[in-house]
Enzyme design. Sequence first.
Site, short mmCIF file in Angstrom:
data_model
loop_
_atom_site.label_atom_id
_atom_site.label_comp_id
_atom_site.label_asym_id
_atom_site.label_seq_id
_atom_site.Cartn_x
_atom_site.Cartn_y
_atom_site.Cartn_z
N CYS A 113 0.82 -1.22 0.00
CA CYS A 113 0.00 0.00 0.00
C CYS A 113 0.85 1.26 0.00
O CYS A 113 0.33 2.37 -0.15
CB CYS A 113 -0.93 0.00 1.20
SG CYS A 113 -2.07 -1.39 1.18
N HIS A 255 -2.57 6.73 4.77
CA HIS A 255 -3.17 5.56 4.11
C HIS A 255 -4.41 5.15 4.90
O HIS A 255 -4.39 5.08 6.13
CB HIS A 255 -2.14 4.44 4.08
CG HIS A 255 -2.70 3.14 3.61
ND1 HIS A 255 -3.53 3.04 2.51
CD2 HIS A 255 -2.57 1.86 4.09
CE1 HIS A 255 -3.88 1.77 2.34
NE2 HIS A 255 -3.31 1.04 3.29
N ASN A 285 -10.28 0.16 2.32
CA ASN A 285 -8.84 0.24 2.02
C ASN A 285 -8.64 0.01 0.53
O ASN A 285 -8.79 -1.11 0.04
CB ASN A 285 -8.11 -0.83 2.85
CG ASN A 285 -6.61 -0.82 2.62
OD1 ASN A 285 -6.11 -0.21 1.68
ND2 ASN A 285 -5.89 -1.53 3.48
O1 UT7 Z 1 -3.23 -1.69 3.90
C1 UT7 Z 1 -2.79 -2.91 4.37
C2 UT7 Z 1 -2.61 -2.92 5.80
N1 UT7 Z 1 -3.63 -3.68 6.47
C3 UT7 Z 1 -4.05 -3.27 7.64
O2 UT7 Z 1 -3.68 -2.22 8.08
C4 UT7 Z 1 -4.95 -4.15 8.47
C5 UT7 Z 1 -4.53 -4.08 9.92
N2 UT7 Z 1 -5.36 -4.89 10.77
C6 UT7 Z 1 -6.63 -4.50 11.08
O3 UT7 Z 1 -7.12 -3.49 10.61
C7 UT7 Z 1 -7.38 -5.33 12.09
O4 UT7 Z 1 -6.51 -6.27 12.66
C8 UT7 Z 1 -8.61 -6.08 11.49
C9 UT7 Z 1 -9.68 -5.05 11.14
C10 UT7 Z 1 -8.20 -6.86 10.27
C11 UT7 Z 1 -9.19 -7.01 12.53
O5 UT7 Z 1 -9.56 -6.28 13.67
P1 UT7 Z 1 -9.14 -6.78 15.13
O6 UT7 Z 1 -9.70 -5.84 16.08
O7 UT7 Z 1 -7.65 -6.96 15.10
O8 UT7 Z 1 -9.91 -8.13 15.24
P2 UT7 Z 1 -9.33 -9.59 15.48
O9 UT7 Z 1 -8.68 -10.09 14.24
O10 UT7 Z 1 -8.55 -9.62 16.75
O11 UT7 Z 1 -10.66 -10.40 15.71
C12 UT7 Z 1 -11.53 -10.15 16.83
C13 UT7 Z 1 -12.75 -11.01 16.70
C14 UT7 Z 1 -12.43 -12.47 16.41
O12 UT7 Z 1 -13.38 -13.28 17.08
P3 UT7 Z 1 -13.01 -14.00 18.45
O13 UT7 Z 1 -11.83 -14.90 18.14
O14 UT7 Z 1 -12.67 -12.92 19.42
O15 UT7 Z 1 -14.26 -14.76 18.78
C15 UT7 Z 1 -12.64 -12.60 14.93
O16 UT7 Z 1 -12.97 -13.89 14.53
O17 UT7 Z 1 -13.55 -10.56 15.60
C16 UT7 Z 1 -13.80 -11.66 14.72
N3 UT7 Z 1 -13.89 -11.13 13.35
C17 UT7 Z 1 -15.05 -10.70 12.82
N4 UT7 Z 1 -16.29 -10.64 13.30
C18 UT7 Z 1 -17.26 -10.12 12.50
C19 UT7 Z 1 -12.91 -10.99 12.46
N5 UT7 Z 1 -13.40 -10.45 11.31
C20 UT7 Z 1 -14.72 -10.28 11.53
C21 UT7 Z 1 -15.77 -9.77 10.73
N6 UT7 Z 1 -17.00 -9.70 11.25
N7 UT7 Z 1 -15.55 -9.31 9.47
#
Ligand code: UT7
Length: 330
Positions: A113, A255, A285
Amino acid sequence: MGRAVITGLGTYVPERILSNHDLEQLVDTNDAWIVSRTGIRERRLARDDQATSDMAYEASARALADAHVEASSLDFIIVATNTPDTLFPSTAARLQARLSEKPIPGVDVQAGCTGWIYGLQMGAAFIEANMYQRVLVVASDKLSSIVDYEDRSTAVLFGDGAGAVVLESGPAGTPFGILASYLNADGRGADLLALPAGGSRSPASRETVDSRLHFLKMSGNDVFRFAVKALPEAVEVGLARGGLSLQDMDLLVPHQANERIIDAARRQLNVAEHKVVKNIERYGNTSVASIPLALEEVRQDGRLVDGMVVVLAAFGSGLTWGSTVVRWGK
Ligand code: UT7
């Protein structure tokens, strides 16, 4: 040494909107989760027959018109993308063929990105070295072509779009243009955000298709942790290279990967909220295109004014990060 000045800016987003509610029909997610964890409400998706170079063309045509220059007068074309039309030839070559009957050299830049920030520094360096007078620096990504719409952890994040600027050699002593750049990369994090198959390491096979390895994979938490450090660093180092400090920054265009990353960086830098541009809500994004899209938005709504010190800062796959410091105006 001549300074590279942005003389034209243009952007493009496809018409089709994919809302959070639409995504609820595709994967096990919900609008409240997406909005609270990312700040995204909707994103744009390109048509099936629309490739990265097609979006690049639309943005480029607008940037050239904005600069009042003909495509045939370009000396070089840089296309930042992670989703080229084909692995080869370059998207820059395909874009050139659509823009101009006259041959023009060009190259793709792939730096996650951060690609457009890399492209800006390369374009500016060509101009500062007096090698070229006029360079088109394009950002275009069709992330929807590599997003797995069965994987809720990534499906909700990405959208398609493009942006472009014309860089020209400014008159001697101009206060405007690119004041400083900072680029960095640390490949130890290469697998944290990657497209696993389809390259020489893992060529396409029945197995790679069955294992869904032609879709991007991301370790979201790790990338998040990296981003909240990389973004403030990119801003501070870029400004320092320009002999400037945070107090001199009028506008930060980061970004647009996750609203929480932008807010965390803003708090760390202790920058006022009105100085930080966000439009992730409507586009998600869009990878390389997110900064030019946000830049065009603040130009249109009047927040971007000539003379302002604007910092463009990105991070992404690679891992890469970096910034461009511009005094806006031409
Ligand atoms: O430009 C490229 C660079 N990319 C980025 O900057 C992405 C950076 N990362 C992020 O933005 C975040 O890590 C995410 C938005 C991808 C994820 O957010 P998070 O707060 O880190 O969530 P997580 O991965 O820790 O997941 C928390 C919970 C999980 O459930 P449990 O294990 O706590 O029961 C996931 O399974 O949220 C769940 N989850 C969702 N729930 C509903 C993950 N994706 C989803 C979803 N809808 N789409």
